[in-house]
Design an enzyme around this catalytic site. Structure first.
Site, mmCIF file in Angstrom:
data_model
loop_
_atom_site.group_PDB
_atom_site.id
_atom_site.type_symbol
_atom_site.label_atom_id
_atom_site.label_comp_id
_atom_site.label_asym_id
_atom_site.label_seq_id
_atom_site.Cartn_x
_atom_site.Cartn_y
_atom_site.Cartn_z
ATOM 1 N N PHE A 147 -55.979 -11.421 31.695
ATOM 2 C CA PHE A 147 -55.900 -11.621 33.127
ATOM 3 C C PHE A 147 -56.246 -10.164 33.769
ATOM 4 O O PHE A 147 -56.048 -9.141 33.050
ATOM 5 C CB PHE A 147 -54.769 -12.049 33.664
ATOM 6 C CG PHE A 147 -54.547 -13.382 33.217
ATOM 7 C CD1 PHE A 147 -55.083 -14.565 34.245
ATOM 8 C CD2 PHE A 147 -53.634 -13.843 32.360
ATOM 9 C CE1 PHE A 147 -54.709 -15.815 33.662
ATOM 10 C CE2 PHE A 147 -53.437 -14.988 31.840
ATOM 11 C CZ PHE A 147 -53.901 -16.155 32.580
ATOM 12 N N GLU A 148 -57.209 -10.299 34.802
ATOM 13 C CA GLU A 148 -57.556 -8.994 35.354
ATOM 14 C C GLU A 148 -56.662 -7.958 35.598
ATOM 15 O O GLU A 148 -56.771 -6.950 35.585
ATOM 16 C CB GLU A 148 -58.693 -9.404 36.559
ATOM 17 C CG GLU A 148 -59.454 -8.142 37.081
ATOM 18 C CD GLU A 148 -60.142 -8.800 38.426
ATOM 19 O OE1 GLU A 148 -60.374 -7.908 39.233
ATOM 20 O OE2 GLU A 148 -60.685 -9.961 38.314
ATOM 21 N N ALA A 149 -55.468 -8.598 36.105
ATOM 22 C CA ALA A 149 -54.371 -7.724 36.487
ATOM 23 C C ALA A 149 -53.639 -6.622 35.397
ATOM 24 O O ALA A 149 -52.923 -5.883 35.716
ATOM 25 C CB ALA A 149 -53.192 -8.465 37.270
#
Length: 262
Positions: free
Chosen positions: A54-56
């Site tokens: 996930f990008e986060a």
């Protein structure tokens, strides 16, 4: 919400078809919305060893509940990595991410995306859109880009109002001339009408299967460019009872993405 064969709606159809495109044992950076549901469904069916990222900043969490965004705490549950966007993007740059899921307001025949603006004047657009986020980086460096989107002429356009995220740019060889890694690029488009891939020579979008009840003319009428079609052109395999059960009972029981069934 429109139903197909009285068994499932179009959101359920797109999520299930998207899940089928993910091979087991691969890595994938997952975005918010339908991609999250598709990744969860894939892990519960045909790709249990899919490594979701996930990008986060998290990697390989246990998706015990459908996250509402890529920064939701549920994207970190028992993950093997709790880091930052820098770490995830660097992993993509190293060529270690197989899939990414993206969306957009517009897509053209070469898989280029617009998520920036609608109109002809960037300073005074008709609609200001959220922009790239991490989409440009992901589409530039992940090996295979998948798009999930409704299918109509407003989205499938002959010319983008703004190029936010590169697909095959202007055609064969254009990505490489722009300095992007050879072998990366658009892979599949999952829409409300069909499953599409790309012709290996021309790099143009090509319908690989029509969803149940959809005709070739339906696709032509809802596409703003000349779409290619596979020959022969099969029908997308029906969703199974088990896919629907898992999607409705285990992936999205609250109907956040797929809506309330029944």
């Amino acid at each position: 919400m429109t139903t197909v064969n009285g068994r499932y709606n179009l959101m359920e159809l797109m999520v299930c078809v998207a899940a089928r495109q993910l091979d087991d044992g691969r890595t994938a950076v997952i975005g918010t919305g339908m991609p999250l549901a598709a990744a969860m469904l894939a892990k519960k069916t045909t790709a249990p060893h899919l490594v979701t990222m996930f990008e986060a900043g998290s990697a390989a969490p246990e998706l015990v509940r459908l996250p509402v965004s890529v920064a939701d705490s549920y994207t970190h549950t028992r993950a093997i990595l709790h880091s930052s966007m820098d770490e995830i993007m660097e992993t993509c740059q190293r060529g270690m991410v197989d899939y990414t899921f993206l969306g957009g307001a517009q897509i053209d025949m070469f898989g280029n995306l617009n998520t920036s603006m609608i109109g002809t004047d960037y300073r005074y657009p008709k609609v200001r859109l959220p922009g790239s986020g991490g989409a440009n980086d992901l589409a530039s460096f992940c090996w295979k880009t998948l798009i999930i989107t409704p299918h109509d002429k407003r989205r499938f356009v002959g010319k983008l109002d703004f190029l936010t995220t590169p697909g095959y740019l202007t055609g064969p060889g254009a990505r490489e001339l722009a300095g992007l890694p050879p072998g990366t690029g658009p892979y599949k488009v999952i829409s409300t009408l069909a499953l599409m891939g790309y012709d290996p020579l021309s790099k143009r979008m090509r319908v690989e299967s029509l969803h149940s009840g959809v005709t070739k003319q339906d696709v032509i009428d809802n596409t703003g460019f000349e779409m290619l079609f596979a020959d022969p052109l099969p029908v997308t395999p029906e969703l199974t009872d088990e896919e629907l059960r898992i999607l409705r009972e285990e992936v999205d029981p609250e109907g956040v993405i797929i809506g309330k069934h029944g």
